[in-house]
Design an enzyme around this catalytic site. Sequence first.
Site, PDB file in Angstrom:
ATOM      1  N   GLU A  84       0.833  -1.208   0.000  1.00 62.21           N
ATOM      2  CA  GLU A  84       0.000   0.000   0.000  1.00 62.21           C
ATOM      3  C   GLU A  84       0.868   1.259   0.000  1.00 62.21           C
ATOM      4  O   GLU A  84       1.778   1.398   0.809  1.00 62.21           O
ATOM      5  CB  GLU A  84      -0.897  -0.008   1.234  1.00 62.21           C
ATOM      6  CG  GLU A  84      -2.310   0.404   0.957  1.00 62.21           C
ATOM      7  CD  GLU A  84      -3.022  -0.529  -0.006  1.00 62.21           C
ATOM      8  OE1 GLU A  84      -3.125  -0.183  -1.207  1.00 62.21           O
ATOM      9  OE2 GLU A  84      -3.467  -1.598   0.409  1.00 62.21           O
ATOM     10  N   ASP A 105       3.426   2.160  -4.727  1.00 63.55           N
ATOM     11  CA  ASP A 105       3.512   2.277  -6.191  1.00 63.55           C
ATOM     12  C   ASP A 105       4.136   3.592  -6.623  1.00 63.55           C
ATOM     13  O   ASP A 105       5.018   3.617  -7.496  1.00 63.55           O
ATOM     14  CB  ASP A 105       2.149   2.065  -6.854  1.00 63.55           C
ATOM     15  CG  ASP A 105       1.032   2.948  -6.321  1.00 63.55           C
ATOM     16  OD1 ASP A 105       1.233   3.629  -5.282  1.00 63.55           O
ATOM     17  OD2 ASP A 105      -0.044   2.970  -6.940  1.00 63.55           O
ATOM     18  N   SER A 124     -12.791   3.778  -9.979  1.00 60.05           N
ATOM     19  CA  SER A 124     -12.413   4.751 -11.009  1.00 60.05           C
ATOM     20  C   SER A 124     -11.497   4.121 -12.043  1.00 60.05           C
ATOM     21  O   SER A 124     -11.646   4.355 -13.252  1.00 60.05           O
ATOM     22  CB  SER A 124     -11.745   5.975 -10.374  1.00 60.05           C
ATOM     23  OG  SER A 124     -10.580   5.608  -9.661  1.00 60.05           O
ATOM     24  N   GLU A 148      -6.214   9.682 -14.918  1.00 62.32           N
ATOM     25  CA  GLU A 148      -6.616   9.983 -13.535  1.00 62.32           C
ATOM     26  C   GLU A 148      -5.741  11.076 -12.929  1.00 62.32           C
ATOM     27  O   GLU A 148      -6.227  11.941 -12.211  1.00 62.32           O
ATOM     28  CB  GLU A 148      -6.557   8.717 -12.685  1.00 62.32           C
ATOM     29  CG  GLU A 148      -7.054   8.935 -11.274  1.00 62.32           C
ATOM     30  CD  GLU A 148      -7.834   7.770 -10.714  1.00 62.32           C
ATOM     31  OE1 GLU A 148      -8.155   7.817  -9.522  1.00 62.32           O
ATOM     32  OE2 GLU A 148      -8.135   6.817 -11.451  1.00 62.32           O
ATOM     33  N   ASP A 164      -3.571   0.648  -9.494  1.00 58.53           N
ATOM     34  CA  ASP A 164      -4.976   0.387  -9.801  1.00 58.53           C
ATOM     35  C   ASP A 164      -5.185   0.046 -11.268  1.00 58.53           C
ATOM     36  O   ASP A 164      -5.862  -0.928 -11.614  1.00 58.53           O
ATOM     37  CB  ASP A 164      -5.831   1.601  -9.432  1.00 58.53           C
ATOM     38  CG  ASP A 164      -5.783   1.917  -7.948  1.00 58.53           C
ATOM     39  OD1 ASP A 164      -5.260   1.082  -7.174  1.00 58.53           O
ATOM     40  OD2 ASP A 164      -6.250   2.999  -7.563  1.00 58.53           O
TER      41      ASP A 164
END
Length: 373
Positions: free
Chosen positions: A28, A31, A121, A153, A165
Amino acid sequence: MSEAFTQRVGTAPEGVWAAPGRVNLIGEHTDYNDGFVMPFALPQRALLAARRRDDERWRLVSVDLDEEHELGVDDLVQGSPGWQSYLAGVVWVLREAGHRVGGADLVISSDVPVGAGLSSSAALECVTLAALADLYDLEIEPLERARLARRAENEYVGAPTGLLDQAASTLCRAGHALFMDCRSGEVEQVPFDLAAAGLELLVLDTAVAHSHVDGEYGERRASCEAAARVLGVPALRDVTDLDAALAALEDEVLRRRVRHVVTEDDRVLRAVELLRAGDVAGLAPLLDASHVSMRDDYEITVPAVDDAVTSARAHGALGARMTGGGFGGCIIALVEHGRAEEVGAAVAADQTAAGHPQPRWFSAQPSAGAGRV
């Protein structure tokens, strides 16, 4: 979706495409630090029916919201609000990248929970990109598709997310988790057979909505970049001696942020080794440690999320943690096969008794990435 398209547009679509939401198993906020991640795709997905137009206009229809927007080239404006910006952003970024994309009618529906940290999204972006690439015969490699969707995004919507994502929604395969090096773009499909291990992965949405387009997510990213500058490394992924790095940082907040990122990268690498060896149960302590790190060092959890993790462990989960960008959203819990519904119901009862919103839950199965249905 074909029927919904025909009802709204008056003609049949040229095709229907799908792109999934994702659960991040571990890794988490690593990235955008050039680190390592390991998500897998969910069966919940966005569906898009589409057809080319002869003009340079885009009709965007949400079946779920019963809303419709029509845009021309001059309407593709960065920072535009609303669900439609995720679709329009893909049109914009493809054209910005030099791809010949004409008009299209796009009718979308999604069952990926919104605001739950499951990449609703990214599912919208990736399904739009898959459809437009097929409709207009665009030769774009899968990883580049993910990068373009992330640009949509980042630059069009204005959310400073990393690549996790969109990569998950595009690249994942059924029955596997996706191990990804976010610097090199190298990926490995790692077998993730929960049933063979006698386990399930419970996903529980706390119903505390989060948003990436806010100051907290951006602040975490900025603090990591500031720490990397102080430490003289390109990104926190390059910190090889954690103790020395912490000693070199005077700011206690930066120390906590660095400790989370460096230890979380290590947890991803350890998780990959476990799954390669078929030891799914061995993930449990890594999930627990990841949650503690997000709670105490990265400070991205909220009381409802922390309580849900504690409750899941109390009711028999082998390990549990928050998943997603934080400040709400979902937890995941590794449980014995056949117990996901029982543990989910018990956590839900504890949540409502504590005055938190009524959660939703399901047992997750690693599923396929974006493509034509």
